[in-house]
Write a protein that holds these residues in place. Sequence first.
Motif, PDB file in Angstrom:
ATOM      1  N   GLN A 267      43.441  36.357  43.302  1.00 19.54           N
ATOM      2  CA  GLN A 267      42.993  37.703  42.306  1.00 19.54           C
ATOM      3  C   GLN A 267      42.116  38.212  43.936  1.00 19.54           C
ATOM      4  O   GLN A 267      42.588  39.792  44.282  1.00 19.54           O
ATOM      5  CB  GLN A 267      42.258  38.134  41.235  1.00 19.54           C
ATOM      6  N   TYR A 268      41.272  37.064  43.977  1.00 20.68           N
ATOM      7  CA  TYR A 268      40.157  37.644  45.483  1.00 20.68           C
ATOM      8  C   TYR A 268      40.503  37.860  46.704  1.00 20.68           C
ATOM      9  O   TYR A 268      40.446  38.773  47.121  1.00 20.68           O
ATOM     10  CB  TYR A 268      38.858  37.096  45.043  1.00 20.68           C
ATOM     11  N   HIS A 269      42.019  37.055  47.168  1.00 17.64           N
ATOM     12  CA  HIS A 269      42.314  37.410  48.669  1.00 17.64           C
ATOM     13  C   HIS A 269      43.026  38.474  48.336  1.00 17.64           C
ATOM     14  O   HIS A 269      43.617  38.863  48.902  1.00 17.64           O
ATOM     15  CB  HIS A 269      42.983  36.033  49.222  1.00 17.64           C
TER      16      HIS A 269
ATOM     17  N   ARG B  74      39.635  54.033  45.257  1.00 16.66           N
ATOM     18  CA  ARG B  74      39.025  54.242  43.370  1.00 16.66           C
ATOM     19  C   ARG B  74      39.869  52.288  42.689  1.00 16.66           C
ATOM     20  O   ARG B  74      39.117  51.659  41.711  1.00 16.66           O
ATOM     21  CB  ARG B  74      39.993  55.364  42.993  1.00 16.66           C
ATOM     22  N   ASN B  75      41.098  52.638  43.259  1.00 21.11           N
ATOM     23  CA  ASN B  75      41.395  51.604  42.456  1.00 21.11           C
ATOM     24  C   ASN B  75      40.989  49.673  42.662  1.00 21.11           C
ATOM     25  O   ASN B  75      40.985  49.144  42.536  1.00 21.11           O
ATOM     26  CB  ASN B  75      43.301  51.893  43.316  1.00 21.11           C
ATOM     27  N   CYS B  76      40.100  49.551  44.165  1.00 19.14           N
ATOM     28  CA  CYS B  76      39.846  48.728  44.650  1.00 19.14           C
ATOM     29  C   CYS B  76      38.564  48.929  43.652  1.00 19.14           C
ATOM     30  O   CYS B  76      38.494  47.577  43.521  1.00 19.14           O
ATOM     31  CB  CYS B  76      39.647  48.652  45.460  1.00 19.14           C
ATOM     32  N   LEU B  77      37.716  49.989  44.467  1.00 19.78           N
ATOM     33  CA  LEU B  77      36.447  50.124  43.154  1.00 19.78           C
ATOM     34  C   LEU B  77      36.206  49.151  41.638  1.00 19.78           C
ATOM     35  O   LEU B  77      35.948  48.369  41.569  1.00 19.78           O
ATOM     36  CB  LEU B  77      36.052  51.512  43.229  1.00 19.78           C
ATOM     37  N   ASP B  78      37.953  49.672  41.061  1.00 15.36           N
ATOM     38  CA  ASP B  78      38.150  49.538  40.067  1.00 15.36           C
ATOM     39  C   ASP B  78      38.420  47.808  39.631  1.00 15.36           C
ATOM     40  O   ASP B  78      37.723  47.235  38.288  1.00 15.36           O
ATOM     41  CB  ASP B  78      39.381  50.422  39.339  1.00 15.36           C
ATOM     42  N   ALA B  79      39.122  47.550  40.530  1.00 19.21           N
ATOM     43  CA  ALA B  79      39.233  46.511  40.447  1.00 19.21           C
ATOM     44  C   ALA B  79      38.240  45.533  40.739  1.00 19.21           C
ATOM     45  O   ALA B  79      37.857  44.271  39.885  1.00 19.21           O
ATOM     46  CB  ALA B  79      40.407  45.364  41.395  1.00 19.21           C
TER      47      ALA B  79
END
Length: 175
Positions: free
Chosen positions: A134-136, A109-114
């Motif tokens: 941020q992307y890497h 969920r944290n990844c999707l939120d990011a």
Amino acid sequence: MQDPLALLGAVLIAILTFWGTIRERKKSVSIAVAAEIRSIMAMSRINGLEEHLKHLGDVSLSVENSKFPRPSTSTDQSYFTVYEENAVDIGRLEPQKVIKIVMFYQRARNCLDAINHLSDYDFSSSTPEEVSYQYHFLADTVKTLFLFGEALIDELVASSMAAQIRKSSDSLSAF
């Protein structure tokens, strides 16, 4: 008056039936969670999520006028239906498994939120290096999550079932 042994036998049968039902439910939930975890990872791989995020990070280094690329991944739907619909039964699994399952889904969920955050973020005061980082970082988080997920599948189900789940999810790309 009923025979006390018959009554005791009936109670014992009821207890064994109840215990067997709970045991089978735990097994079914473990299989379903393992399959959902593997399916999430398989679809993310098919869609090239990690590579896409790395690419956005690389492209960000050569951007001018703060016109940084945005993630194109749709995250508006629920990807965790098995987890969400079976929370009570998941809570009945062994505590170590419950902890790891919750950790996996919360990190996912944290990844999707990011991803959502980066798609809407105002990069106007950011340097190309900051955006690239941020992307890497997010791509590395996805990679780490997948490694954790693979290990979790092996903890949730027997090795033969894990192999079936992996084989089934690997065939998703054929659709």
